[in-house]
Design a protein around this motif. Structure first.
Motif, PDB file in Angstrom:
ATOM      1  N   PHE A   1      -8.313   9.167   6.324  1.00 22.55           N
ATOM      2  CA  PHE A   1      -8.028   7.768   6.633  1.00 22.55           C
ATOM      3  C   PHE A   1      -6.755   7.309   5.938  1.00 22.55           C
ATOM      4  O   PHE A   1      -6.568   6.128   5.679  1.00 22.55           O
ATOM      5  N   GLY A   2      -5.883   8.253   5.595  1.00 23.87           N
ATOM      6  CA  GLY A   2      -4.616   7.921   4.947  1.00 23.87           C
ATOM      7  C   GLY A   2      -4.761   7.853   3.431  1.00 23.87           C
ATOM      8  O   GLY A   2      -5.678   8.429   2.841  1.00 23.87           O
ATOM      9  N   TYR A   3      -3.840   7.128   2.816  1.00 22.60           N
ATOM     10  CA  TYR A   3      -3.826   6.970   1.361  1.00 22.60           C
ATOM     11  C   TYR A   3      -5.159   6.373   0.925  1.00 22.60           C
ATOM     12  O   TYR A   3      -5.586   5.346   1.459  1.00 22.60           O
ATOM     13  N   THR A   4      -5.812   7.009  -0.038  1.00 21.72           N
ATOM     14  CA  THR A   4      -7.165   6.620  -0.439  1.00 21.72           C
ATOM     15  C   THR A   4      -7.296   6.668  -1.956  1.00 21.72           C
ATOM     16  O   THR A   4      -6.781   7.579  -2.599  1.00 21.72           O
ATOM     17  N   PHE A   5      -7.967   5.661  -2.517  1.00 21.22           N
ATOM     18  CA  PHE A   5      -8.265   5.655  -3.952  1.00 21.22           C
ATOM     19  C   PHE A   5      -9.546   4.872  -4.191  1.00 21.22           C
ATOM     20  O   PHE A   5      -9.986   4.094  -3.340  1.00 21.22           O
TER      21      PHE A   5
ATOM     22  N   THR B   1     -13.868   2.056  -2.760  1.00 21.48           N
ATOM     23  CA  THR B   1     -12.817   2.927  -2.228  1.00 21.48           C
ATOM     24  C   THR B   1     -11.966   2.121  -1.267  1.00 21.48           C
ATOM     25  O   THR B   1     -12.482   1.394  -0.418  1.00 21.48           O
ATOM     26  N   VAL B   2     -10.653   2.270  -1.400  1.00 23.68           N
ATOM     27  CA  VAL B   2      -9.712   1.603  -0.504  1.00 23.68           C
ATOM     28  C   VAL B   2      -8.938   2.685   0.236  1.00 23.68           C
ATOM     29  O   VAL B   2      -8.543   3.689  -0.356  1.00 23.68           O
ATOM     30  N   HIS B   3      -8.740   2.469   1.537  1.00 23.63           N
ATOM     31  CA  HIS B   3      -7.958   3.403   2.336  1.00 23.63           C
ATOM     32  C   HIS B   3      -6.934   2.630   3.151  1.00 23.63           C
ATOM     33  O   HIS B   3      -7.071   1.425   3.366  1.00 23.63           O
ATOM     34  N   GLN B   4      -5.931   3.348   3.572  1.00 20.16           N
ATOM     35  CA  GLN B   4      -4.878   2.743   4.390  1.00 20.16           C
ATOM     36  C   GLN B   4      -5.482   2.332   5.734  1.00 20.16           C
ATOM     37  O   GLN B   4      -6.032   3.165   6.453  1.00 20.16           O
ATOM     38  N   ALA B   5      -5.411   1.061   6.058  1.00 23.89           N
ATOM     39  CA  ALA B   5      -5.997   0.564   7.312  1.00 23.89           C
ATOM     40  C   ALA B   5      -4.952   0.528   8.412  1.00 23.89           C
ATOM     41  O   ALA B   5      -3.787   0.453   8.176  1.00 23.89           O
TER      42      ALA B   5
END
Length: 121
Positions: free
Chosen positions: A102-106, A117-121
């Motif tokens: 899902f792209g950049y994730t942390f 967790t946050v991902h590039q939307a």
């Protein structure tokens, strides 16, 4: 009848107003026009809210931290910038950011110890 999926997600927090301010300040969430008693609802889809603990819930007794076993993901159109902002503010991170499906994730820990967790939307 058929379940359509998650509609409302709420985290039980120790200090409702402090947690709401934290989510507003660090994630840029906006409070919804109306919130029920003992909760703060944000203007998100699906609905995300913070609430006082239910009777009998002791967040300090949950080990190793509240929310273990639940994966809460949020999308951000600039997840890398959000990561950098949270890290600069001293927010605890769970591991290093990575490029995932899902792209950049942390993942970070909020003030009550929930892993988000946050991902590039």
């Amino acid at each position: 009848m058929a379940i359509t999926g998650p509609d409302f997600i709420a985290l039980q927090v120790r200090d409702l107003e402090a947690a709401a301010r934290w989510y507003q300040q660090h994630l840029g969430l906006t409070r919804a026009a109306v919130s029920p008693p003992h909760a703060v609802v944000f203007d998100t889809t699906p609905t995300f809210a913070l609430r006082d603990p239910l009777p009998g819930v002791d967040l300090d007794a949950i080990r190793p931290r509240p929310g273990v076993g639940v994966a809460l993901w949020m999308g951000d159109d600039n997840a890398e910038a959000l990561h950098d902002s949270l890290a600069a503010a001293g927010v605890s991170m769970v591991g290093e950011p990575f490029q995932g499906p899902f792209g950049y994730t942390f993942t970070f820990l909020d003030p009550d110890g929930y892993a988000v967790t946050v991902h590039q939307a």
